[in-house]
Structure formats: structure tokens, C-alpha cells
Motif scaffolding. Structure first.
Motif, PDB file in Angstrom:
ATOM      1  N   ARG A  43      47.132  43.169  37.130  1.00  0.00           N
ATOM      2  CA  ARG A  43      46.232  43.028  38.290  1.00  0.00           C
ATOM      3  C   ARG A  43      45.323  44.250  38.441  1.00  0.00           C
ATOM      4  O   ARG A  43      44.133  44.117  38.709  1.00  0.00           O
ATOM      5  CB  ARG A  43      47.046  42.811  39.555  1.00  0.00           C
ATOM      6  N   ILE A  44      45.887  45.424  38.249  1.00  0.00           N
ATOM      7  CA  ILE A  44      45.088  46.651  38.345  1.00  0.00           C
ATOM      8  C   ILE A  44      44.032  46.676  37.234  1.00  0.00           C
ATOM      9  O   ILE A  44      42.854  46.963  37.495  1.00  0.00           O
ATOM     10  CB  ILE A  44      45.994  47.896  38.287  1.00  0.00           C
ATOM     11  N   LEU A  45      44.439  46.359  36.002  1.00  0.00           N
ATOM     12  CA  LEU A  45      43.499  46.343  34.883  1.00  0.00           C
ATOM     13  C   LEU A  45      42.363  45.352  35.132  1.00  0.00           C
ATOM     14  O   LEU A  45      41.183  45.682  34.939  1.00  0.00           O
ATOM     15  CB  LEU A  45      44.214  46.001  33.578  1.00  0.00           C
ATOM     16  N   GLY A  47      41.319  44.216  37.978  1.00  0.00           N
ATOM     17  CA  GLY A  47      40.496  44.722  39.078  1.00  0.00           C
ATOM     18  C   GLY A  47      39.488  45.763  38.601  1.00  0.00           C
ATOM     19  O   GLY A  47      38.308  45.723  38.971  1.00  0.00           O
ATOM     20  N   VAL A  48      39.935  46.678  37.750  1.00  0.00           N
ATOM     21  CA  VAL A  48      39.053  47.717  37.212  1.00  0.00           C
ATOM     22  C   VAL A  48      37.973  47.084  36.324  1.00  0.00           C
ATOM     23  O   VAL A  48      36.792  47.432  36.420  1.00  0.00           O
ATOM     24  CB  VAL A  48      39.867  48.779  36.433  1.00  0.00           C
ATOM     25  N   VAL A  49      38.366  46.132  35.467  1.00  0.00           N
ATOM     26  CA  VAL A  49      37.397  45.480  34.580  1.00  0.00           C
ATOM     27  C   VAL A  49      36.371  44.698  35.393  1.00  0.00           C
ATOM     28  O   VAL A  49      35.169  44.750  35.112  1.00  0.00           O
ATOM     29  CB  VAL A  49      38.123  44.565  33.565  1.00  0.00           C
ATOM     30  N   LEU A  51      35.471  45.259  38.530  1.00  0.00           N
ATOM     31  CA  LEU A  51      34.637  46.246  39.226  1.00  0.00           C
ATOM     32  C   LEU A  51      33.584  46.833  38.280  1.00  0.00           C
ATOM     33  O   LEU A  51      32.403  46.933  38.640  1.00  0.00           O
ATOM     34  CB  LEU A  51      35.510  47.358  39.824  1.00  0.00           C
ATOM     35  N   MET A  52      33.993  47.219  37.081  1.00  0.00           N
ATOM     36  CA  MET A  52      33.051  47.783  36.112  1.00  0.00           C
ATOM     37  C   MET A  52      31.981  46.753  35.729  1.00  0.00           C
ATOM     38  O   MET A  52      30.804  47.098  35.594  1.00  0.00           O
ATOM     39  CB  MET A  52      33.787  48.267  34.854  1.00  0.00           C
ATOM     40  N   ASN A  53      32.386  45.496  35.558  1.00  0.00           N
ATOM     41  CA  ASN A  53      31.422  44.449  35.215  1.00  0.00           C
ATOM     42  C   ASN A  53      30.444  44.198  36.359  1.00  0.00           C
ATOM     43  O   ASN A  53      29.266  43.920  36.112  1.00  0.00           O
ATOM     44  CB  ASN A  53      32.139  43.158  34.824  1.00  0.00           C
TER      45      ASN A  53
END
Length: 188
Positions: A43-45, A47-49, A51-53
Motif C-alpha cells: 500500500r505504501i509503495l 501510494g508513493v508510485v 503520488l509520483m505519477n
């Protein structure tokens, strides 16, 4: 690789001598493939991906390159699908159980029906070449159980160290089974 010792050594819920036909369990292991990223980490990964996209998509939209935005979502979808397949394959397991009557191997995989093999422990041979694991030669480095021309590989998804530990533990349990008074060998 969890190797779990049964809480009840008879497998019957009672004392081995109190019930006729009680089954004594010498070894019981459930082998699962290892997954390094748990659900919370996933879930964290994601979320980060995402957000970056979104940041990258915002930059492209701000510069007038809005046709790039759908492609930012495709990599998120591809990553999600890859993890979904990985987690589905992690539901597979193998259970190896040695009782006073038989050694059974149960293989459960999400793609194919459950399979079972049963061997009489008296004739069972355990094969595992630790050197093949470390040199990456030979078969997939699995532990092979053989008896009367029938064989089955176990633990191909385990690391070399886990396969060695499993093979030693199963070999020790088989030696305990063969100590007197072991059940008699079947005729044939």
C-alpha cells in the motif's frame, strides 16, 4: 519456511495410548513461498508510485502535453497487476506430514487442483544435493522424496538454506520413525 511441530503429537486430540488407532505425528511442515513485501508495504509503495505519477502528469499537463497523462496511469496499472499475480502465487503451499502410517505430501496451488502423494516411510529415500543449490546446477534445487519408483519434488520455491534445513529436519524425523519399535515394513 515455517516448520511447525504439532501441539498434539498424536494428531488425535488425546493421549497416544488412550485411543485405539491413534496416529502419532513425527513431522508436520507447511512450506510457503517467501514474499518480501507485505500488504502494508504494498500500500505504501503504490501510494508513493501514484503520488509520483500525479506529480509527473501535472508537470506534463502544465506544459501542454496532456496526451502523456494516460501513460502515467498505465505504469501504475501494470505494477498493480504484477503484484496481484505475485500475491496470488504466494497462496500456494506444500504440506509434508510424517505419521506412524505414512508420509504424505499435499500440494495446493491457486492454478491447479490440490494434489497428494503418499509414501510408506520404511522405503522412503530423501535426496537433496546442497552443492547443486549453491552452484546453481542440476534441478531446481528441490528436495526429492522417492519410494517404489514414485518420486515427488518438494520445496522448489525455498531458498537453498531453507531447503537444506527442511531436508535435515525431515531426515531426522524419518530416523526417529525408523527407531524401534517402528511399524513393520509392508510386504512386497
Amino acid at each position: 519456511m515455517p516448520i511447525r511441530a504439532p501441539e498434539d503429537p498424536t494428531g488425535t486430540g488425546g493421549d497416544a495410548g488412550s485411543e485405539p488407532g491413534a496416529v502419532r505425528v513425527f513431522f508436520d511442515a507447511i512450506l510457503h513461498p517467501h514474499r518480501s513485501l507485505g500488504r502494508a508495504g504494498f500500500r505504501i509503495l503504490m501510494g508513493v508510485v501514484i503520488l509520483m505519477n500525479l506529480i509527473v502528469a501535472g508537470i506534463f499537463v502544465a506544459n501542454g502535453a496532456w496526451p502523456v497523462v494516460p501513460f502515467c496511469g498505465l505504469d501504475v496499472l501494470a505494477l498493480w497487476l504484477a503484484f496481484r499475480v505475485s500475491y496470488r502465487s504466494a497462496r500456494q503451499y506444500e504440506r509434508v506430514r510424517l505419521t506412524d502410517r505414512a508420509l504424505t505430501v499435499q500440494r495446493v496451488h491457486w492454478k491447479v487442483p490440490e494434489r497428494r502423494w503418499s509414501f510408506h516411510p520404511y522405503w522412503l529415500r530423501i535426496s537433496h544435493d546442497e552443492r547443486a543449490d549453491h552452484a546453481r546446477r542440476g534441478p531446481a534445487g528441490q528436495v526429492t522424496l522417492t519410494s517404489h519408483g514414485q518420486s515427488v519434488g518438494v520445496g522448489s520455491f525455498l531458498s537453498p538454506q531453507e531447503r537444506s534445513t527442511f531436508a535435515r529436519a525431515l531426515g531426522d524425523a524419518l530416523r526417529d520413525w525408523r527407531r524401534p519399535p517402528c511399524p513393520p515394513a509392508p510386504a512386497g
